[in-house]
Design a protein around this motif. Structure first.
Motif, PDB file in Angstrom:
ATOM      1  N   PRO A 198       0.678  -1.205   0.256  1.00  0.00           N
ATOM      2  CA  PRO A 198       0.038  -0.074   0.106  1.00  0.00           C
ATOM      3  C   PRO A 198       0.968   1.256   0.098  1.00  0.00           C
ATOM      4  O   PRO A 198       1.925   1.208   0.637  1.00  0.00           O
ATOM      5  CB  PRO A 198      -0.713  -0.210   1.210  1.00  0.00           C
ATOM      6  N   ASP A 199       0.398   2.321  -0.601  1.00  0.00           N
ATOM      7  CA  ASP A 199       0.995   3.514  -0.660  1.00  0.00           C
ATOM      8  C   ASP A 199       0.789   4.268   0.825  1.00  0.00           C
ATOM      9  O   ASP A 199      -0.205   4.947   0.652  1.00  0.00           O
ATOM     10  CB  ASP A 199       0.652   4.401  -1.856  1.00  0.00           C
ATOM     11  N   PHE A 200       1.378   3.761   1.735  1.00  0.00           N
ATOM     12  CA  PHE A 200       0.809   3.949   3.243  1.00  0.00           C
ATOM     13  C   PHE A 200       0.943   5.348   3.546  1.00  0.00           C
ATOM     14  O   PHE A 200       0.704   5.663   4.801  1.00  0.00           O
ATOM     15  CB  PHE A 200       1.381   2.950   4.057  1.00  0.00           C
ATOM     16  N   GLY A 201       2.036   6.422   3.090  1.00  0.00           N
ATOM     17  CA  GLY A 201       2.117   7.631   3.441  1.00  0.00           C
ATOM     18  C   GLY A 201       2.842   7.784   4.740  1.00  0.00           C
ATOM     19  O   GLY A 201       2.184   8.519   5.760  1.00  0.00           O
ATOM     20  N   PRO A 202       4.013   7.465   4.934  1.00  0.00           N
ATOM     21  CA  PRO A 202       4.658   7.504   6.122  1.00  0.00           C
ATOM     22  C   PRO A 202       4.825   9.035   6.599  1.00  0.00           C
ATOM     23  O   PRO A 202       5.085  10.039   5.747  1.00  0.00           O
ATOM     24  CB  PRO A 202       6.014   7.057   6.013  1.00  0.00           C
ATOM     25  N   VAL A 203       4.678   9.252   7.842  1.00  0.00           N
ATOM     26  CA  VAL A 203       4.899  10.571   8.376  1.00  0.00           C
ATOM     27  C   VAL A 203       5.980  10.733   9.442  1.00  0.00           C
ATOM     28  O   VAL A 203       6.284  11.864  10.062  1.00  0.00           O
ATOM     29  CB  VAL A 203       3.538  11.288   9.067  1.00  0.00           C
ATOM     30  N   GLU A 239       0.685  -1.802  17.086  1.00  0.00           N
ATOM     31  CA  GLU A 239       0.275  -0.292  16.899  1.00  0.00           C
ATOM     32  C   GLU A 239      -0.696  -0.292  15.813  1.00  0.00           C
ATOM     33  O   GLU A 239      -0.909  -0.865  14.878  1.00  0.00           O
ATOM     34  CB  GLU A 239       1.576   0.711  16.664  1.00  0.00           C
ATOM     35  N   PRO A 240      -1.863   0.913  16.060  1.00  0.00           N
ATOM     36  CA  PRO A 240      -2.651   1.306  15.061  1.00  0.00           C
ATOM     37  C   PRO A 240      -2.265   1.916  13.939  1.00  0.00           C
ATOM     38  O   PRO A 240      -2.919   3.087  13.398  1.00  0.00           O
ATOM     39  CB  PRO A 240      -3.596   2.223  16.029  1.00  0.00           C
ATOM     40  N   TRP A 241      -0.990   1.707  13.308  1.00  0.00           N
ATOM     41  CA  TRP A 241      -0.385   2.192  12.112  1.00  0.00           C
ATOM     42  C   TRP A 241       0.270   1.179  11.507  1.00  0.00           C
ATOM     43  O   TRP A 241       0.729   0.024  11.925  1.00  0.00           O
ATOM     44  CB  TRP A 241       0.494   3.470  12.377  1.00  0.00           C
ATOM     45  N   ASP A 242       0.578   1.414  10.303  1.00  0.00           N
ATOM     46  CA  ASP A 242       1.460   0.523   9.208  1.00  0.00           C
ATOM     47  C   ASP A 242       3.166   0.981   9.369  1.00  0.00           C
ATOM     48  O   ASP A 242       3.087   1.978  10.044  1.00  0.00           O
ATOM     49  CB  ASP A 242       1.200   0.705   7.812  1.00  0.00           C
TER      50      ASP A 242
END
Length: 473
Positions: A51-56, A75-78
Motif C-alpha cells: 500500500p502507498d501508506f504515506g509515512p509521516v 500499533e494502530p498504524w502501518d
C-alpha cells in the motif's frame, strides 16, 4: 554474517495477511555499501503490491548489545522496518480481529531485507550483532489516545523460538508483564463513518453494515461537517472509510436565495471539508452523487466518464462535490438516480394517492430507472469490501428505462388499483401552474452501469425491486 549483495528487488508473502518481506538490492565495494531502502516507483514496477501508506515519521532503534529484545507490540498504524547496520531476528504475531488471530511469522533481517508490517500485527526484534540499528517508517504519530495491543514474549501459544533464550537477554520490565495470547484484546479494524445516518440512504447503510464498535453513524446534529473544528472532531487516523450519505436534496428549494446557500453548504463546503480530512489521513471517501449532474440531453445512457453539465442549483452543487472528491487518490463516487428508500418518496406517495382515491397527473417525458437504497448500500459495501479500483460507479436499478408516469401506473396496478387513473403530462405542463421556483429537470436520467457490472456490484432489476418494496410496505 556478510551482507548478501546479489539480490534483486522482490517480495515474499507470509502466513500473516498483509505482512510482506522484501529483498533489497545492496550495492557494495571497498568503501562500504549503498541501498535504496524505500523506492516506491521501482517497487511498483517490480509488481510488489505494497500500500502507498504515506509515512509521516522515520524512527531509528540503536542497540549496543547482542540479545537486546523489544516486546511484541501491535500499533494502530502501518510500518516499514529495515536494518541500517547489524542483524536482527524478528517475530510477528497477528493480533487483529479475524481468522488469522495468533498467526506467527519469524525471520532474520539484515540490510538486504525489509518487512512491511500492517496495522495490528504485533512485532518484536532481537539483535543478533552488536551495534545494530534498525529503522522504521510509520504512517501515524504516537498518541496516548490511540489503541495499542501487546503480547508476552514468552507466550506458549505463539511459541516463538528465540535465537537467544529470553532468560539471557535484555528485556524491559514492562514487556515482561504483557498478557498471554488468551488474554489479548484483539486490535479492532479501522473504523467506518457514515454521515447523513438519519436519511433514506443512511438508514439503508445502517441496515447493511449493522451495529459494530468500529462503525459509526452520525447525523448532522452529531457531526457538523461545516464546522471549523472538523479536523479535531475525531482521531481520524483510526478511520479507513467515510461514507458521505449527507446531502441537501430539496431540488426546487435550492433555486431560492436561502436554499441556494444551504445547498452549497451541504453539497460542496461540507464535501470539501470531508475531502480535506480524508486526504490528510489516508481515508477512503465514498461520495453519493446524482443524475442531476447531467442536463439530460444525451442520446442514450450516461457513462461514468460523461462530461458534467448540470442544469439547476442542486445539480450544480452535486457536480461541484463530485469534482472535489475526484481529486482524492482514494475515492468512490457512487452516482445514482430516482432514489427510493424508507421515508417519504415518489412510490409511497403514489401508493397513498391510489388508496385515497386521488387520480394523479404524472410527468411522462422524464426517463430513468428507480434505485432502491438497499441496493445502493449493498453496492457501496461491495466496493469497499472488494477493494474495487477507485473512481466513479453508476449504481441504479437495472431493466428497461421507464418514465415517472410508467412507475406511477405500475404502483397503482401492484396495489390493486386501476392504472388508468394516472394521467400522463409533460414536465412543462405539470409545473405550468407552480407558484414558487421550479428547478429544471434532466429528461434523460438513464445511467450506464458498465463499470459497476465489471467489478461485480450487485445490481437488481428495478421492476422486481419495486414489487418487493410494495409488498413490504
Amino acid at each position: 554474517m556478510p551482507i548478501e549483495f546479489s539480490k534483486g528487488l522482490s517480495a515474499r508473502a507470509t502466513p500473516i495477511p498483509g505482512l510482506i518481506i522484501l529483498d533489497l538490492p545492496v550495492h557494495g565495494d571497498a568503501r562500504g555499501w549503498f541501498k535504496e531502502n524505500w523506492q516506491r516507483e521501482k517497487m511498483a514496477a517490480a509488481g510488489i503490491e505494497l500500500p502507498d501508506f504515506g509515512p509521516v515519521q522515520n524512527n531509528i532503534s540503536f542497540n549496543d548489545a547482542v540479545g537486546t529484545t523489544r516486546g511484541i507490540h501491535a500499533e494502530p498504524w502501518d510500518k516499514y522496518v529495515s536494518v541500517a547496520t547489524g542483524r536482527i531476528f524478528g517475530a510477528w504475531v497477528d493480533l487483529r480481529e479475524g481468522d488469522t488471530f495468533g498467526a506467527v511469522f519469524t525471520a532474520e533481517l539484515d540490510p538486504s531485507t525489509a518487512i512491511f508490517v500492517p496495522r495490528g500485527v504485533g512485532n518484536s526484534y532481537q539483535t543478533l550483532e552488536p551495534d545494530t540499528a534498525y529503522t522504521y517508517l510509520v504512517n501515524d504519530h504516537w498518541s496516548p489516545d490511540a489503541t495499542y495491543t501487546f503480547l508476552n514474549l514468552a507466550d506458549e501459544t505463539a511459541a516463538i523460538d528465540w535465537p537467544i533464550p529470553l532468560e539471557n537477554v535484555e528485556i524491559s520490565a514492562k514487556d515482561l508483564q504483557h498478557p498471554r495470547l488468551a488474554d489479548v484484546v484483539p486490535m479492532p479494524p479501522k473504523k467506518i463513518l457514515v454521515t447523513g445516518a438519519n436519511g433514506q440512504l443512511g438508514r439503508a447503510l445502517r441496515e447493511e453494515f449493522g451495529e459494530h464498535p468500529w462503525i459509526e453513524y452520525a447525523s448532522r446534529a452529531e457531526l457538523d461537517l461545516t464546522s471549523p473544528d472538523l479536523d479535531a472532531a475525531r482521531r481520524w487516523r483510526d478511520y479507513a472509510t467515510i461514507i458521505n450519505a449527507a446531502a441537501y436534496t430539496k431540488v426546487d428549494a435550492a433555486e431560492t436565495t436561502e436554499g441556494r446557500v444551504q445547498a452549497w453548504a451541504a453539497n460542496v463546503t461540507a464535501v470539501a471539508a470531508l475531502a480535506r480530512v480524508a486526504g490528510r489521513n489516508g481515508i477512503t471517501l465514498v461520495h453519493v452523487s446524482s443524475d442531476y449532474v447531467f442536463d439530460g440531453t444525451a442520446d442514450g445512457a450516461y457513462p461514468e466518464g460523461a462530461a458534467l453539465s448540470p442544469l439547476g442549483v442542486y445539480g450544480q452543487t452535486k457536480a461541484a462535490g463530485d469534482v472535489v472528491v475526484s481529486t482524492l487518490p482514494r475515492h468512490y463516487i457512487v452516482r445514482t438516480s430516482w432514489v427510493i428508500g424508507e421515508g417519504n418518496n415518489f412510490v409511497r406517495t403514489m401508493a397513498s394517492l391510489a388508496e385515497r382515491g386521488i387520480d394523479p397527473r404524472v410527468v411522462d417525458d422524464q426517463v430513468g430507472r428507480l434505485s432502491f437504497t438497499s441496493d445502493i448500500a449493498a453496492a457501496i459495501r461491495a466496493l469497499i469490501d472488494g477493494e474495487a479500483p477507485f473512481g466513479v460507479y453508476n449504481v441504479t436499478g437495472q431493466g428497461e428505462p421507464v418514465t415517472w408516469f410508467d412507475v406511477a401506473r405500475t404502483v397503482f396496478e401492484l396495489t390493486g388499483h386501476d392504472p388508468g387513473r394516472v394521467t400522463g403530462v409533460s414536465t412543462a405542463e405539470y409545473f405550468a401552474g407552480a407558484t414558487g421556483p421550479v428547478a429544471p429537470r434532466p429528461l434523460n436520467s438513464v445511467l450506464d452501469a458498465a463499470a459497476a457490472q465489471a467489478v461485480g456490484l450487485p445490481l437488481a432489476d428495478a421492476g422486481v425491486r419495486l414489487r418487493e418494496y410494495l409488498e413490504r410496505a
